[in-house]
Design an enzyme around this catalytic site. Structure first.
Site, short mmCIF file in Angstrom:
data_model
loop_
_atom_site.label_atom_id
_atom_site.label_comp_id
_atom_site.label_asym_id
_atom_site.label_seq_id
_atom_site.Cartn_x
_atom_site.Cartn_y
_atom_site.Cartn_z
N GLU B 212 135.50 12.75 22.97
CA GLU B 212 135.55 12.62 21.50
C GLU B 212 134.19 12.19 20.94
OE1 GLU B 212 138.43 12.59 19.43
OE2 GLU B 212 139.97 12.85 20.96
N ASP B 223 143.16 4.27 24.95
CA ASP B 223 144.07 5.43 24.89
C ASP B 223 145.09 5.37 26.03
OD1 ASP B 223 144.75 8.31 23.95
OD2 ASP B 223 144.34 8.54 26.09
N LYS B 227 149.20 4.92 25.86
CA LYS B 227 150.13 5.85 26.50
C LYS B 227 151.06 5.14 27.49
CE LYS B 227 147.49 10.11 25.98
NZ LYS B 227 146.30 10.81 26.51
#
Lengths: 344, 344
Positions: B212, B223, B227
């Protein structure tokens, strides 16, 4: 509270594992779905049969078998009813087919399923024979009679392969299937690679239960062929039988083959494969060189793997690690549970 | 023929991939379930909004966005309605939440879902924020309002993880979860292992789209933490937030660490883990040494893996291989389809 009556054909290790899970989860199923699941009939090949339209005492049944090797002939539920008599005349809503496999005919399992569904009963089979040989016929009969028909346990025990396709990959088109589906050959190839002699590996495998008394169905690739056929018939509508699989077993693999592969950084695995060629499903089972360090190379021991490639979800891999009997029992249980959920 | 109306919040790559699958499968869904699915509203951050209670022309919508970068302001369905206005006042049966993620707050996605379900609407989210931060609240609201709430895409795109637990591992108790859930760090560690410099790997990764613009959320493990929190909240009823995860990123991993691991026959992977300790779920994300040739070591590129250990089904592994946008679109589609199937 509604009642769902099961007829169990076969009461071996898998059948008893199923019965134990069923008994353990009985209350939870009643609370969740409002169904009381009872077993009205249990038939075995040589250990006697039980029948009671009001429900058999399951715990007593498995204790008798595990304690004395057969049902108690003096017991009030002891019955002369054979498997086919139970199927044809017994009182049940779901037949659970767990008789021994005949890999070349799919019988008598297929006839049991036909008769039961023909009577408008739901059916669950843990027997891969009917799915490998007669899936299309049986599916058509289930549709015609508007009954539910499930067979999750036939490939990779309770690992949800068929269910996955029905429930979550619906609307995806399966374009390829790969896998290592026979654990005996996987084990034998691994042991051979350690430099052991073929006969010693087989003898040792029999002792620890990884190799059957007659290992030829596994070694010659028939078991893998039946499993890949079942997968392809259901997931890719192949309409084939195990005889249509291009099949090579591991009986001619030598230590020299394994050493030569090793020198090239490869190992030998018995891979199952199904692909589309000109609109036809083409299936094979054969010893194949795979790169050391690749995914297929790390599937060891009694683990199995299926890879499903689809148009919309790409490639998914599902691995079952060193299953035990409880997994097979759970697979049958999960099929029965699907029936209950759909009835609610 | 019944109609099911969708409101789409967000229309980026995943949203358009979903719209294309929906359009493609429209007839098949009508034939299978008797439902005509239409989209009544589409909102975006800066590309304009569309609203038409009788149904938007989806193909026109994605062509406008892909052709000119925004919806045509002169179009008859062009609207000033914001996302929250659509949620609060729009006519729809299912809200599909696909707005950009704020990984530290789960907003505004969570408020969108709360308002929609508060209105008695079904909800689908592709946004992991709400599941990582507010799963219990949202689940309770869905139960209270008797609406369906699905979120398959939040972990591993359309790979059926949450669905698997609901549909086929129901009655199993999940005791442990392991996985490699962040593909950026997986890629960066692999490239570093080739001897490349950290800055060069990041720059190259940005160019090919694996990294990103601001890679810190990935590199620092946020991230992955979000998750694994989502997985643990749903599958193990953990009731935690990403702040409860014992989290270490890969920002301090050096080429020396990687070389040292290699000398020991190991490689470094950013592993996610959740286990039970004294009845509590304990979660971690940290760089971990794994054996070369082990299953975790072969998960490369942009593939992900989840391992679920249960009481009755042992350990299952599910791998998603190098997903593309269509997989995310399919995940959202499969959630909408579950809603339809349950309505039939």
């Amino acid at each position: 509270m509604k009642t769902l009556k099961l007829g169990l054909l076969g009461f071996g290790n898998a059948g008893r594992a199923f019965a134990k899970i069923l008994e353990d989860k009985k209350q939870e199923i009643m609370d969740s779905f409002g169904y009381n699941i009872i077993v009205t009939g249990i038939t075995t090949g040589s250990r006697g049969n039980l029948y009671n339209a009001d429900g058999i005492d399951l715990k007593k049944a498995w204790c008798e078998l595990e304690g004395q090797g057969h049902f108690n002939k003096a017991g009030s539920d002891y019955s002369q009813m054979t498997s086919m008599e139970l199927v044809e005349n017994g009182e049940y809503d779901v037949i659970v087919e767990m008789t021994p496999l005949d890999i070349f005919t799919g019988q008598p399992a297929t006839d049991h399923l036909r008769k039961a569904m023909g009577r408008g009963k739901h059916a669950v089979t843990a027997n891969k024979g009917p799915i490998a040989w007669y899936y299309n016929d049986l599916k058509k009969l289930a549709d015609k009679m508007d009954v539910q028909f499930y067979y999750e346990t036939t490939v990779m025990d309770g690992t949800p392969i068929f269910n996955l396709k029905d429930e979550t990959l619906k609307f995806c088109k399966v374009t390829e299937i790969n896998g290592i589906l026979n654990t005996t050959t996987n084990y034998v190839l691994e042991e051979l690679a350690k430099g052991k002699a073929y006969d010693a590996v087989i003898a040792e495998g029999k002792k620890i239960g990884f190799v059957e008394a007659d290992p030829s169905m596994d070694i010659e690739g028939w078991d893998a062929a039946a499993k890949v056929t079942a997968l392809l018939n259901v997931l890719m509508e192949a309409g084939i039988t195990p005889r249509d699989v291009d099949r090579t077993g591991i009986e001619n693999i030598t230590i020299e083959d394994i050493e030569k592969a090793n020198e090239q950084g490869k190992i030998i695995k018995l891979l199952c494969k199904g692909t589309l060629e000109n609109g036809q499903v083409v299936a094979s089972v054969k010893p194949t060189l795979v790169e050391q360090g690749s995914l297929m190379s790390v599937i060891d021991g009694t683990s199995s793997v299926v890879q499903i490639t689809t148009d919309l979800m790409g490639k998914l891999t599902i691995i079952e690690h060193d299953p035990e009997l409880v997994q097979t029992g759970y697979g049958i249980f999960s099929d029965v549970l699907r029936i209950v959920r759909n009835l609610v």
